[in-house]
Design a protein around this motif. Structure first.
Motif, PDB file in Angstrom:
ATOM      1  N   ASP A 148       0.872  -1.202  -0.095  1.00  0.00           N
ATOM      2  CA  ASP A 148      -0.017   0.143  -0.127  1.00  0.00           C
ATOM      3  C   ASP A 148       0.877   0.966  -0.053  1.00  0.00           C
ATOM      4  OD1 ASP A 148      -2.400  -1.787   0.080  1.00  0.00           O
ATOM      5  OD2 ASP A 148      -2.504  -1.477   2.349  1.00  0.00           O
ATOM      6  N   ALA A 149       2.130   1.115   0.717  1.00  0.00           N
ATOM      7  CA  ALA A 149       2.614   2.283   0.760  1.00  0.00           C
ATOM      8  C   ALA A 149       3.515   2.580  -0.502  1.00  0.00           C
ATOM      9  CB  ALA A 149       3.800   2.171   1.695  1.00  0.00           C
ATOM     10  N   ILE A 150       3.886   1.483  -1.159  1.00  0.00           N
ATOM     11  CA  ILE A 150       4.405   2.053  -2.602  1.00  0.00           C
ATOM     12  C   ILE A 150       3.464   2.311  -3.552  1.00  0.00           C
ATOM     13  CG2 ILE A 150       5.283   0.706  -4.802  1.00  0.00           C
ATOM     14  CD1 ILE A 150       7.223   1.030  -2.342  1.00  0.00           C
ATOM     15  N   ALA A 151       2.300   1.836  -3.475  1.00  0.00           N
ATOM     16  CA  ALA A 151       1.160   2.306  -4.397  1.00  0.00           C
ATOM     17  C   ALA A 151       0.871   3.836  -3.865  1.00  0.00           C
ATOM     18  CB  ALA A 151      -0.094   1.565  -3.974  1.00  0.00           C
ATOM     19  N   CYS A 152       0.891   4.232  -2.780  1.00  0.00           N
ATOM     20  CA  CYS A 152       0.591   5.633  -2.414  1.00  0.00           C
ATOM     21  C   CYS A 152       1.692   6.560  -3.047  1.00  0.00           C
ATOM     22  CB  CYS A 152       0.467   5.837  -0.754  1.00  0.00           C
ATOM     23  SG  CYS A 152       0.112   7.259  -0.119  1.00  0.00           S
ATOM     24  N   PHE A 153       3.064   5.937  -2.904  1.00  0.00           N
ATOM     25  CA  PHE A 153       4.453   6.629  -3.199  1.00  0.00           C
ATOM     26  C   PHE A 153       4.222   6.859  -4.768  1.00  0.00           C
ATOM     27  CE2 PHE A 153       8.569   5.960  -5.225  1.00  0.00           C
ATOM     28  CZ  PHE A 153       8.902   7.018  -4.951  1.00  0.00           C
ATOM     29  N   ILE A 154       3.620   6.051  -5.423  1.00  0.00           N
ATOM     30  CA  ILE A 154       3.531   6.261  -6.847  1.00  0.00           C
ATOM     31  C   ILE A 154       2.717   7.377  -7.151  1.00  0.00           C
ATOM     32  CG2 ILE A 154       2.950   5.074  -8.978  1.00  0.00           C
ATOM     33  CD1 ILE A 154       5.637   4.181  -8.191  1.00  0.00           C
ATOM     34  N   VAL A 167      10.752   1.739  -1.094  1.00  0.00           N
ATOM     35  CA  VAL A 167      11.086   2.887  -1.731  1.00  0.00           C
ATOM     36  C   VAL A 167      12.714   3.129  -2.320  1.00  0.00           C
ATOM     37  CG1 VAL A 167      11.010   5.430  -1.552  1.00  0.00           C
ATOM     38  CG2 VAL A 167       9.221   3.932  -0.551  1.00  0.00           C
ATOM     39  N   ARG A 168      13.393   2.923  -1.414  1.00  0.00           N
ATOM     40  CA  ARG A 168      14.781   3.172  -2.137  1.00  0.00           C
ATOM     41  C   ARG A 168      15.209   2.115  -3.106  1.00  0.00           C
ATOM     42  NH1 ARG A 168      17.939   5.551   3.420  1.00  0.00           N
ATOM     43  NH2 ARG A 168      16.600   7.344   3.580  1.00  0.00           N
ATOM     44  N   SER A 169      14.865   0.901  -3.028  1.00  0.00           N
ATOM     45  CA  SER A 169      15.324  -0.016  -4.065  1.00  0.00           C
ATOM     46  C   SER A 169      14.422   0.175  -5.254  1.00  0.00           C
ATOM     47  CB  SER A 169      14.754  -1.341  -3.488  1.00  0.00           C
ATOM     48  OG  SER A 169      15.273  -1.720  -2.443  1.00  0.00           O
ATOM     49  N   LEU A 170      13.229   0.654  -5.226  1.00  0.00           N
ATOM     50  CA  LEU A 170      12.681   1.122  -6.399  1.00  0.00           C
ATOM     51  C   LEU A 170      13.444   2.063  -7.140  1.00  0.00           C
ATOM     52  CD1 LEU A 170      10.275   1.116  -8.364  1.00  0.00           C
ATOM     53  CD2 LEU A 170       8.856   2.470  -6.751  1.00  0.00           C
TER      54      LEU A 170
END
Length: 210
Positions: A47-53, A105-108
């Motif tokens: 969910d955090a990655i989706a929100c970040f995107i 986040v940082r890996s992405l």
């Protein structure tokens, strides 16, 4: 940001134009800079990655200077017009050792250097709980983001269940299944049936498993 030359406009901090403003660890930026912020605390990693995107796309769309930079290949904000950056507040994990969201986040960002510049919070003020991101172009889709990791993981045969267990904390099961299909269709993975179960393997390391 608390510098006197910043002013607040709702949730966005606008930095007035300064010639070669050095912001966050010496990255040179020209023009006005809109600093957006997204807080990912308390979210599951997917969910955090989706929100970040979503926040990343909003920041990308709000900075005309960023769009120009992505087309020209120059650094964000190095051209004329306004730019935008995104402060991603992800926390640093239990005991300061790093959490899943920070790592994801940082890996992405690390896996997509052509898409964004970024500065670690610990390099700004010693706080590892956030990352400053300067968008250049859109990040890959959910399934595309998994390609390198899945191909590497499938250096020996893996079932879909194996792959899902490995990557489900980073993405959804739907994205993982889609990535497997796309990688197979693109020739980057080969599949075969063994004991009634479909296995996937990187053909470059294929030793005739089947």
């Amino acid at each position: 940001m608390s510098a006197p030359w910043c002013r607040r406009l709702g949730a966005i901090t606008v930095v007035p134009s300064l010639q070669y403003l050095i912001l966050f660890c010496g990255i040179s930026l020209c023009g006005a800079i809109a600093v957006h912020q997204v807080d990912l605390h308390g979210m599951k990693t997917t969910d955090a990655i989706a929100c970040f995107i979503r926040a990343y796309d909003n920041a990308l769309g709000s900075g005309s200077g960023v769009g120009a930079a992505s087309r020209s290949g120059s650094r964000p904000g190095s051209g004329s017009g306004s730019a935008a950056c995104l402060k991603v507040v992800h926390g640093y994990g239990s005991g300061g050792l790093g959490g899943d969201t920070r790592h994801a986040v940082r890996s992405l960002l690390k896996a997509n250097p052509a898409c964004a510049d970024y500065v670690l919070g610990e390099d700004v003020d010693g706080n590892p709980g956030y990352t400053i991101v300067y968008p250049r172009r859109r990040l890959p889709s959910g399934s595309e983001r998994l390609y390198p990791g899945i191909v590497d993981y499938c250096s020996s045969p893996k079932t879909k269940s194996d792959v899902v267990r490995r990557f489900v904390r980073r993405s959804t099961e739907g994205d993982i299944g889609r990535a497997l299909r796309e990688l197979e269709n693109g020739g980057r993975l080969r599949s075969f049936l063994k004991n009634g179960r479909r296995h996937y393997v990187d053909p470059r390391s294929d030793r005739g498993w089947n």
